[in-house]
Design a protein around this motif. Structure first.
Motif, PDB file in Angstrom:
ATOM      1  N   LYS A 178     -11.331  27.724  -6.512  1.00 38.47           N
ATOM      2  CA  LYS A 178     -11.308  28.812  -7.491  1.00 38.47           C
ATOM      3  C   LYS A 178     -12.258  28.445  -8.621  1.00 38.47           C
ATOM      4  O   LYS A 178     -12.489  27.263  -8.903  1.00 38.47           O
ATOM      5  CB  LYS A 178      -9.896  29.065  -8.045  1.00 38.47           C
ATOM      6  N   ALA A 179     -12.804  29.460  -9.278  1.00 34.07           N
ATOM      7  CA  ALA A 179     -13.794  29.229 -10.324  1.00 34.07           C
ATOM      8  C   ALA A 179     -13.570  30.164 -11.506  1.00 34.07           C
ATOM      9  O   ALA A 179     -13.012  31.253 -11.347  1.00 34.07           O
ATOM     10  CB  ALA A 179     -15.197  29.443  -9.762  1.00 34.07           C
ATOM     11  N   VAL A 180     -14.015  29.699 -12.669  1.00 31.71           N
ATOM     12  CA  VAL A 180     -14.002  30.513 -13.883  1.00 31.71           C
ATOM     13  C   VAL A 180     -15.425  30.584 -14.424  1.00 31.71           C
ATOM     14  O   VAL A 180     -16.254  29.710 -14.168  1.00 31.71           O
ATOM     15  CB  VAL A 180     -13.046  29.955 -14.961  1.00 31.71           C
ATOM     16  N   LEU A 181     -15.686  31.636 -15.180  1.00 34.22           N
ATOM     17  CA  LEU A 181     -17.006  31.904 -15.744  1.00 34.22           C
ATOM     18  C   LEU A 181     -16.957  31.718 -17.254  1.00 34.22           C
ATOM     19  O   LEU A 181     -16.042  32.222 -17.914  1.00 34.22           O
ATOM     20  CB  LEU A 181     -17.413  33.341 -15.400  1.00 34.22           C
ATOM     21  N   ILE A 182     -17.934  31.017 -17.791  1.00 34.83           N
ATOM     22  CA  ILE A 182     -18.108  30.900 -19.238  1.00 34.83           C
ATOM     23  C   ILE A 182     -19.449  31.517 -19.586  1.00 34.83           C
ATOM     24  O   ILE A 182     -20.506  30.997 -19.209  1.00 34.83           O
ATOM     25  CB  ILE A 182     -18.061  29.429 -19.697  1.00 34.83           C
ATOM     26  N   ARG A 183     -19.391  32.647 -20.271  1.00 39.55           N
ATOM     27  CA  ARG A 183     -20.625  33.351 -20.650  1.00 39.55           C
ATOM     28  C   ARG A 183     -21.257  32.708 -21.873  1.00 39.55           C
ATOM     29  O   ARG A 183     -20.590  32.126 -22.704  1.00 39.55           O
ATOM     30  CB  ARG A 183     -20.336  34.820 -20.922  1.00 39.55           C
ATOM     31  N   ARG A 184     -22.545  32.875 -21.962  1.00 34.85           N
ATOM     32  CA  ARG A 184     -23.319  32.317 -23.068  1.00 34.85           C
ATOM     33  C   ARG A 184     -22.870  32.917 -24.396  1.00 34.85           C
ATOM     34  O   ARG A 184     -22.696  34.116 -24.518  1.00 34.85           O
ATOM     35  CB  ARG A 184     -24.793  32.605 -22.830  1.00 34.85           C
ATOM     36  N   GLY A 185     -22.693  32.059 -25.381  1.00 32.70           N
ATOM     37  CA  GLY A 185     -22.395  32.496 -26.734  1.00 32.70           C
ATOM     38  C   GLY A 185     -23.644  32.397 -27.598  1.00 32.70           C
ATOM     39  O   GLY A 185     -24.611  31.736 -27.244  1.00 32.70           O
ATOM     40  N   SER A 186     -23.624  33.033 -28.756  1.00 31.13           N
ATOM     41  CA  SER A 186     -24.803  33.011 -29.624  1.00 31.13           C
ATOM     42  C   SER A 186     -24.478  32.657 -31.077  1.00 31.13           C
ATOM     43  O   SER A 186     -25.360  32.653 -31.915  1.00 31.13           O
ATOM     44  CB  SER A 186     -25.509  34.362 -29.584  1.00 31.13           C
ATOM     45  N   GLU A 187     -23.238  32.365 -31.344  1.00 31.02           N
ATOM     46  CA  GLU A 187     -22.837  32.043 -32.714  1.00 31.02           C
ATOM     47  C   GLU A 187     -23.260  30.618 -33.083  1.00 31.02           C
ATOM     48  O   GLU A 187     -23.273  29.727 -32.240  1.00 31.02           O
ATOM     49  CB  GLU A 187     -21.318  32.168 -32.862  1.00 31.02           C
ATOM     50  N   ILE A 188     -23.607  30.449 -34.349  1.00 28.77           N
ATOM     51  CA  ILE A 188     -23.846  29.117 -34.871  1.00 28.77           C
ATOM     52  C   ILE A 188     -22.679  28.797 -35.784  1.00 28.77           C
ATOM     53  O   ILE A 188     -22.429  29.524 -36.747  1.00 28.77           O
ATOM     54  CB  ILE A 188     -25.187  29.028 -35.621  1.00 28.77           C
ATOM     55  N   PRO A 189     -21.939  27.736 -35.485  1.00 33.76           N
ATOM     56  CA  PRO A 189     -20.734  27.445 -36.282  1.00 33.76           C
ATOM     57  C   PRO A 189     -21.083  27.049 -37.713  1.00 33.76           C
ATOM     58  O   PRO A 189     -22.168  26.553 -38.000  1.00 33.76           O
ATOM     59  CB  PRO A 189     -20.101  26.273 -35.523  1.00 33.76           C
ATOM     60  N   ASN A 190     -20.142  27.282 -38.624  1.00 26.29           N
ATOM     61  CA  ASN A 190     -20.341  26.969 -40.035  1.00 26.29           C
ATOM     62  C   ASN A 190     -20.710  25.502 -40.250  1.00 26.29           C
ATOM     63  O   ASN A 190     -21.546  25.192 -41.088  1.00 26.29           O
ATOM     64  CB  ASN A 190     -19.089  27.314 -40.838  1.00 26.29           C
ATOM     65  N   TRP A 191     -20.086  24.607 -39.500  1.00 31.80           N
ATOM     66  CA  TRP A 191     -20.346  23.188 -39.696  1.00 31.80           C
ATOM     67  C   TRP A 191     -21.775  22.798 -39.361  1.00 31.80           C
ATOM     68  O   TRP A 191     -22.247  21.749 -39.768  1.00 31.80           O
ATOM     69  CB  TRP A 191     -19.362  22.324 -38.913  1.00 31.80           C
ATOM     70  N   ALA A 192     -22.487  23.647 -38.622  1.00 34.11           N
ATOM     71  CA  ALA A 192     -23.862  23.325 -38.201  1.00 34.11           C
ATOM     72  C   ALA A 192     -24.916  23.947 -39.125  1.00 34.11           C
ATOM     73  O   ALA A 192     -26.100  23.716 -38.935  1.00 34.11           O
ATOM     74  CB  ALA A 192     -24.097  23.804 -36.783  1.00 34.11           C
ATOM     75  N   SER A 193     -24.509  24.686 -40.118  1.00 35.65           N
ATOM     76  CA  SER A 193     -25.487  25.396 -40.957  1.00 35.65           C
ATOM     77  C   SER A 193     -26.329  24.463 -41.808  1.00 35.65           C
ATOM     78  O   SER A 193     -27.394  24.850 -42.267  1.00 35.65           O
ATOM     79  CB  SER A 193     -24.763  26.419 -41.852  1.00 35.65           C
ATOM     80  N   ASN A 194     -25.910  23.215 -41.967  1.00 37.01           N
ATOM     81  CA  ASN A 194     -26.683  22.253 -42.757  1.00 37.01           C
ATOM     82  C   ASN A 194     -27.564  21.361 -41.911  1.00 37.01           C
ATOM     83  O   ASN A 194     -28.253  20.496 -42.433  1.00 37.01           O
ATOM     84  CB  ASN A 194     -25.737  21.388 -43.593  1.00 37.01           C
ATOM     85  N   ASP A 195     -27.532  21.526 -40.583  1.00 35.13           N
ATOM     86  CA  ASP A 195     -28.343  20.680 -39.677  1.00 35.13           C
ATOM     87  C   ASP A 195     -29.807  21.029 -39.757  1.00 35.13           C
ATOM     88  O   ASP A 195     -30.223  22.101 -39.937  1.00 35.13           O
ATOM     89  CB  ASP A 195     -27.869  20.822 -38.233  1.00 35.13           C
TER      90      ASP A 195
END
Length: 129
Positions: A112-129
């Protein structure tokens, strides 16, 4: 407990794996599986050269009809015959091809398999990278 995020930074790394490798196709669309001949591949299936998963195998891919190196989604499959759980990339797959891949992977009682679709959000913790 921190929420697991489906974010742009992860997908950037996944795309980099694809862009830094070559694609080898083992099973062109319409090919039958070597061991289970009732299983017919709905899109091209192969692997990325110069990559390795935790089991020592290359990263496997399903390549759809759209000409792109962008990973659209991941599939995680659990197989009780092989006793493994594997991640595979979907490249250039339209909605019809994605559905066909999911039907292909979920047609037996052993896998059996599950699908993970591509996301496009940039998390708040990464805004300073």
């Amino acid at each position: 407990m921190q929420e697991i995020e489906n974010n742009a930074l992860f997908w950037q790394k996944v795309d980099t794996l694809v862009l830094s490798s070559s694609i080898e196709i083992d099973y062109p669309k319409g090919s039958k599986h070597k061991q289970f001949t009732n299983l017919v591949y709905p899109v091209d299936y192969g692997y990325l050269t110069d990559t390795i998963d935790p089991a020592g195998d290359p990263i496997h891919i399903y390549q759809g009809s759209k000409k792109t190196n962008r990973v659209d989604a991941l599939v995680i499959s659990a197989d009780i015959l092989k006793k493994d759980c594997v991640v595979k990339f979907l490249l250039g797959c339209d909605e019809k091809e994605t559905l066909a891949i999911m039907e292909f992977l979920n047609q037996t009682d052993f896998q059996k398999a599950v699908l993970i679709r591509r996301g496009s959000e940039i998390p708040n913790w990464a805004s300073n990278d």
